[in-house]
Design a protein around this motif. Structure first.
Motif, PDB file in Angstrom:
ATOM      1  N   GLY A 148       3.002   0.406  -4.331  1.00  0.00           N
ATOM      2  CA  GLY A 148       2.625   0.053  -2.958  1.00  0.00           C
ATOM      3  C   GLY A 148       1.912   1.173  -2.233  1.00  0.00           C
ATOM      4  N   ALA A 220      -6.601 -12.613   0.347  1.00  0.00           N
ATOM      5  CA  ALA A 220      -5.141 -12.461   0.318  1.00  0.00           C
ATOM      6  C   ALA A 220      -4.566 -13.493  -0.648  1.00  0.00           C
ATOM      7  N   ARG A 235       1.603  -5.696  -2.683  1.00  0.00           N
ATOM      8  CA  ARG A 235       1.209  -4.768  -1.629  1.00  0.00           C
ATOM      9  C   ARG A 235       0.688  -3.504  -2.301  1.00  0.00           C
ATOM     10  N   HIS A 236      -0.405  -2.954  -1.771  1.00  0.00           N
ATOM     11  CA  HIS A 236      -1.030  -1.807  -2.419  1.00  0.00           C
ATOM     12  C   HIS A 236      -1.572  -0.828  -1.398  1.00  0.00           C
ATOM     13  N   ALA A 238      -1.005   1.013   0.979  1.00  0.00           N
ATOM     14  CA  ALA A 238      -0.863   0.968   2.430  1.00  0.00           C
ATOM     15  C   ALA A 238      -0.158   2.190   3.008  1.00  0.00           C
ATOM     16  N   ARG A 336      -6.609  -4.136   1.095  1.00  0.00           N
ATOM     17  CA  ARG A 336      -5.177  -4.096   0.773  1.00  0.00           C
ATOM     18  C   ARG A 336      -4.453  -3.024   1.577  1.00  0.00           C
ATOM     19  N   CYS A 338      -5.075  -2.242   4.424  1.00  0.00           N
ATOM     20  CA  CYS A 338      -4.914  -2.821   5.764  1.00  0.00           C
ATOM     21  C   CYS A 338      -4.050  -4.082   5.729  1.00  0.00           C
ATOM     22  N   GLU A 339      -3.447  -4.359   4.607  1.00  0.00           N
ATOM     23  CA  GLU A 339      -2.629  -5.560   4.424  1.00  0.00           C
ATOM     24  C   GLU A 339      -3.356  -6.802   4.969  1.00  0.00           C
ATOM     25  N   TYR A 340      -4.630  -6.900   4.615  1.00  0.00           N
ATOM     26  CA  TYR A 340      -5.493  -8.051   4.929  1.00  0.00           C
ATOM     27  C   TYR A 340      -5.754  -8.216   6.421  1.00  0.00           C
ATOM     28  N   ASP A 341      -5.549  -7.165   7.213  1.00  0.00           N
ATOM     29  CA  ASP A 341      -5.930  -7.203   8.623  1.00  0.00           C
ATOM     30  C   ASP A 341      -7.371  -6.683   8.702  1.00  0.00           C
TER      31      ASP A 341
END
Ligand code: AMP
Ligand code: MG
Length: 346
Positions: A148, A220, A235-236, A238, A336, A338-341
């Motif tokens: 992660g 995503a 999750r990567h 981040a 990733r 940004c966790e898809y934001d």
């Protein structure tokens, strides 16, 4: 305390012998490749491979890449590759290309997460190749980081994160590319890119037709959605601070959007390309490299993501780059992180 072997200047024969002995005894050794550092173990030793998953906290269903130093080693591991697969090997090995091949199931199931395929690569790094040659074994090695987190690209970052867990670390300096290998699978003579990297779609197209980037590279993954490559769904990269990614082909629109967003937070950190850094003077900012030198950005990316949390920002806003060529690999990692934001403006 880890023992660190300094191979930056040259590979020391006696120390190399010790390292390969350790690997053959089932120990883990962190070593450099041209992409990122790997946590290496004898791929034929189930207990050693399990230690990797434990040390990283890696989900059991995310298979490991197996590293080889010569084509002879393939024979035991996989069925006869197709002509297209052979062409990829001839063209890009040693190099940052992982090819998913039909496994002979000779390796412990933990390596391949019970799949009937195995991801194989021949790294283009003298230290890595010498270790594999000296062990005379294929080496399973995922990136050197806790699952992660950003992948390890230099020994200082790796010691900060993994010191307690790694007994042996080989220092080969900063890794050249800084992003993990391109992962491909050949299906019906068509090549599918499952993870973009330095070897781009265009590079592969120069030797074979029918290359396609898997849609999931920039999307995503929904809960329980089926994917060809298990690593896609986790999750990567981040940082702990929430990040958002902004991109527009129009540089003025990109800067305006970032400045507009920056005002909404009490403490914004901006990751900017060299070309725009002056425009963000009133905010904390980090230069990630030039839009005209994406190799510089890929080289710096993970170490930059690692230092973000030190700024105690409320929000990190990251400038995206054109998702072409190696830019696609950079954007795949950033989206990733940004966790898809993200916001892509026309
Ligand atoms: P890492 O070792 O952290 O660079 O991650 C390796 C990547 O390769 C992950 O995304 C895995 O899901 C992918 N991978 C490894 N083996 C296979 C396989 N047999 N089939 C599909 N993807 C694989
Ligand atoms: Mg990884």
């Amino acid at each position: 305390m880890s023992i660190v072997y300094d191979f930056k200047e040259n590979i020391k024969k006696e120390e190399l012998d010790m390292i390969s002995k350790n690997i053959n005894n089932g120990e883990l050794v962190v070593f450099p490749t041209e992409t990122v550092y790997g946590i290496g173990a004898d791929a034929t030793n189930e207990l050693a491979v399990k230690k990797i998953f434990e040390a990283k906290g890696r989900p059991q269903d995310n298979p490991l890449i197996v590293h080889i130093s010569n084509l002879e080693m393939l024979k035991d591991l996989v069925y006869e590759p197709t002509e297209t697969e052979k062409l990829l090997m001839d063209t890009f090995w040693p190099g940052p290309l992982t090819i998913i091949l039909k496994s002979r199931k000779t390796l412990p199931n933990a390596v391949t997460a019970n799949l009937d395929t195995v991801g194989i690569r021949m790294p283009d790094n003298d230290i890595a190749l010498n270790i594999i040659e000296s062990c005379k074994k294929p080496i399973a090695a995922p990136s050197a980081n806790i699952s992660g987190r950003p992948s390890g690209t230099n020994v200082k970052d790796i010691i900060d994160e993994l010191e307690e867990k790694m007994d042996f670390i080989i220092d080969g300096g900063e890794t050249e590319i800084g992003l993990e290998s391109t992962v491909v699978r050949v299906i019906d003579n068509k090549i599918k890119i499952l993870r973009p990297g330095k070897i781009t779609k265009e590079d592969i197209e120069s030797v074979v037709k029918n290359v396609e980037v898997d849609k999931k590279v920039m999307e995503a993954i929904k809960d329980n959605e089926k994917v060809i490559s298990p690593g896609m769904k986790y999750r990567h990269y981040a940082p702990k601070t929430p990040c958002t990614l902004v991109y527009s082909e129009n540089n003025q629109k990109l800067v305006d959007k970032i400045l507009e967003k920056s005002q909404s937070y009490s403490n914004t950190l901006i990751l900017s390309t060299t070309e725009n850094i002056e425009k963000y003077k009133e905010y904390n900012h980090i230069n990630i490299g030039s839009q005209n030198n994406l190799l510089e950005i890929s080289h710096n990316l993970f170490s930059t993501l690692r230092c973000i949390d030190k700024y105690n920002a409320e929000k990190v806003i990251i400038e995206g780059v054109k998702p072409d060529g190696i830019g696609l690999a950079i954007m795949n990692r950033l989206i990733r992180a940004c966790e898809y934001d993200y916001e892509f403006i026309k």
